[in-house]
Design a protein around this motif. Structure first.
Motif, short mmCIF file in Angstrom:
data_model
loop_
_atom_site.label_atom_id
_atom_site.label_comp_id
_atom_site.label_asym_id
_atom_site.label_seq_id
_atom_site.Cartn_x
_atom_site.Cartn_y
_atom_site.Cartn_z
N LYS A 22 -10.58 25.25 -7.79
CA LYS A 22 -10.50 23.85 -8.20
C LYS A 22 -11.83 23.18 -7.91
N SER A 23 -12.04 22.03 -8.51
CA SER A 23 -13.25 21.25 -8.22
C SER A 23 -12.87 19.84 -7.79
N ILE A 24 -13.70 19.27 -6.92
CA ILE A 24 -13.50 17.92 -6.42
C ILE A 24 -14.08 16.94 -7.43
N VAL A 25 -13.28 15.93 -7.80
CA VAL A 25 -13.79 14.91 -8.73
C VAL A 25 -14.04 13.57 -8.02
N ASP A 26 -13.45 13.40 -6.84
CA ASP A 26 -13.67 12.17 -6.08
C ASP A 26 -13.37 12.42 -4.61
N VAL A 27 -13.92 11.57 -3.75
CA VAL A 27 -13.75 11.70 -2.31
C VAL A 27 -13.71 10.32 -1.68
N ASN A 28 -12.86 10.14 -0.67
CA ASN A 28 -12.77 8.88 0.06
C ASN A 28 -12.81 9.15 1.56
N TYR A 29 -13.58 8.33 2.25
CA TYR A 29 -13.68 8.41 3.71
C TYR A 29 -12.85 7.29 4.33
N TYR A 30 -12.32 7.56 5.53
CA TYR A 30 -11.58 6.56 6.29
C TYR A 30 -12.13 6.53 7.71
N GLU A 31 -12.57 5.34 8.12
CA GLU A 31 -13.05 5.16 9.48
C GLU A 31 -12.63 3.78 9.97
N ILE A 32 -12.79 3.55 11.25
CA ILE A 32 -12.51 2.23 11.82
C ILE A 32 -13.40 1.21 11.13
N ASP A 33 -12.86 0.03 10.89
CA ASP A 33 -13.64 -1.02 10.23
C ASP A 33 -14.57 -1.68 11.25
N TYR A 34 -15.83 -1.31 11.19
CA TYR A 34 -16.85 -1.88 12.08
C TYR A 34 -17.58 -3.04 11.43
N GLY A 35 -17.12 -3.47 10.26
CA GLY A 35 -17.80 -4.52 9.53
C GLY A 35 -18.82 -3.97 8.55
N ASP A 48 -14.06 8.42 11.97
CA ASP A 48 -13.04 8.26 13.01
C ASP A 48 -11.71 8.89 12.61
N TYR A 49 -11.36 8.78 11.33
CA TYR A 49 -10.07 9.27 10.87
C TYR A 49 -10.19 10.57 10.08
N GLY A 50 -10.84 10.53 8.95
CA GLY A 50 -10.94 11.72 8.12
C GLY A 50 -11.28 11.34 6.69
N PHE A 51 -10.99 12.27 5.77
CA PHE A 51 -11.32 12.02 4.36
C PHE A 51 -10.33 12.72 3.45
N GLU A 52 -10.28 12.20 2.22
CA GLU A 52 -9.41 12.80 1.21
C GLU A 52 -10.27 13.22 0.03
N ILE A 53 -9.80 14.27 -0.63
CA ILE A 53 -10.48 14.75 -1.83
C ILE A 53 -9.48 14.74 -2.98
N ILE A 54 -9.96 14.31 -4.14
CA ILE A 54 -9.16 14.29 -5.35
C ILE A 54 -9.70 15.40 -6.23
N ASP A 57 -7.37 18.68 -11.02
CA ASP A 57 -5.99 18.71 -11.53
C ASP A 57 -5.17 17.52 -11.04
N LYS A 58 -5.85 16.51 -10.47
CA LYS A 58 -5.26 15.25 -9.98
C LYS A 58 -4.52 15.39 -8.65
N THR A 59 -4.50 16.57 -8.04
CA THR A 59 -3.89 16.70 -6.72
C THR A 59 -4.83 16.08 -5.69
N VAL A 60 -4.23 15.59 -4.60
CA VAL A 60 -4.98 14.93 -3.54
C VAL A 60 -4.70 15.66 -2.23
N TYR A 61 -5.76 15.94 -1.49
CA TYR A 61 -5.66 16.61 -0.19
C TYR A 61 -6.46 15.81 0.82
N GLY A 79 -1.41 15.47 -0.25
CA GLY A 79 -0.70 14.20 -0.28
C GLY A 79 -1.56 13.03 0.13
N ASN A 80 -0.90 11.94 0.44
CA ASN A 80 -1.55 10.68 0.75
C ASN A 80 -2.01 10.63 2.21
N ILE A 81 -3.29 10.41 2.43
CA ILE A 81 -3.84 10.35 3.78
C ILE A 81 -3.23 9.21 4.59
N LEU A 82 -2.75 8.17 3.91
CA LEU A 82 -2.19 7.02 4.62
C LEU A 82 -0.83 7.32 5.24
#
Length: 194
Positions: A22-35, A48-54, A57-61, A79-82
């Motif tokens: 599979k290939s990654i088409v998008d990525v999101n990072y999650y960290e504490i909001d430091y402003g 601080d938390y981690g990251f998700e990859i889309i 094939d539209k699956t999310v990990y 699934g959903n990181i949240l």
């Protein structure tokens, strides 16, 4: 013991290896909001938390620090990181897709995955408690990333942390001793708890 550990490693890697091809088409990072975003440390990305990859094939990990094998290890799930934490935890979402490191990886097929396990033991106790400390993902263009339950604070590095750090080149990973093998023919990093 060795056979049991090999089975545990295989069971841990099995769902992650579903990413191969599979290939990654998008990525999101999650960290504490430091402003402001503090994840970009030039040599590596620190979360601080981690990251998700889309995936294509539209699956999310997602990859976060977890506690399946020890206090802090690498957790991987579809699934959903949240579901692991919520935005109420002061988590801020960032999209690093256009970051120089991710630009080389987005759209590239994943060609290989390998986990690196470490252990800790108590003083005067020979029992080794193994856990997944690092993970390497290889891409068809020859690039790779190393994911670790690892944190660098004040120029000091710590393994087995409630933190996820991503390394984008072999030399930087090697500099911080990420991706060291030790299981039978592999080499484990020993963390001695006092």
């Amino acid at each position: 013991m060795k056979k049991t550990l090999e089975i545990e490693i295989n069971n841990y890697e099995k769902p992650i290896k579903k990413l191969i091809g599979k290939s990654i088409v998008d990525v999101n990072y999650y960290e504490i909001d430091y402003g402001e975003p503090l994840w970009n440390e030039n040599e590596y990305h620190s979360l601080d938390y981690g990251f998700e990859i889309i995936m294509s094939d539209k699956t999310v990990y997602y990859f976060v620090w977890g506690s399946e094998f020890t206090q802090y290890d690498i957790k991987f799930k579809e699934g959903n990181i949240l579901t692991v934490f919520s935005e109420e935890n002061n988590a801020k979402k960032y999209n690093p897709k256009n970051n120089i490191y991710w630009k080389e990886l987005i759209g590239q097929k994943i060609s290989g995955i390998e986990s690196y396990w470490s252990y800790w033991n108590l003083i005067d106790d020979d029992k080794k408690n193994y856990y997944p400390q690092d993970l390497r993902i290889e891409f068809e263009n020859g690039q790779a990333i190393w994911i670790s339950a690892f944190e660098i604070r004040d120029n000091t590095s710590f393994g087995m942390q409630d933190h996820i750090t991503i390394f984008f080149d072999k030399e930087t990973a090697k500099k911080y001793h990420i991706g060291i093998k030790t299981c039978g023919n592999k080499v484990y990093q020993s963390l001695l708890l006092r």
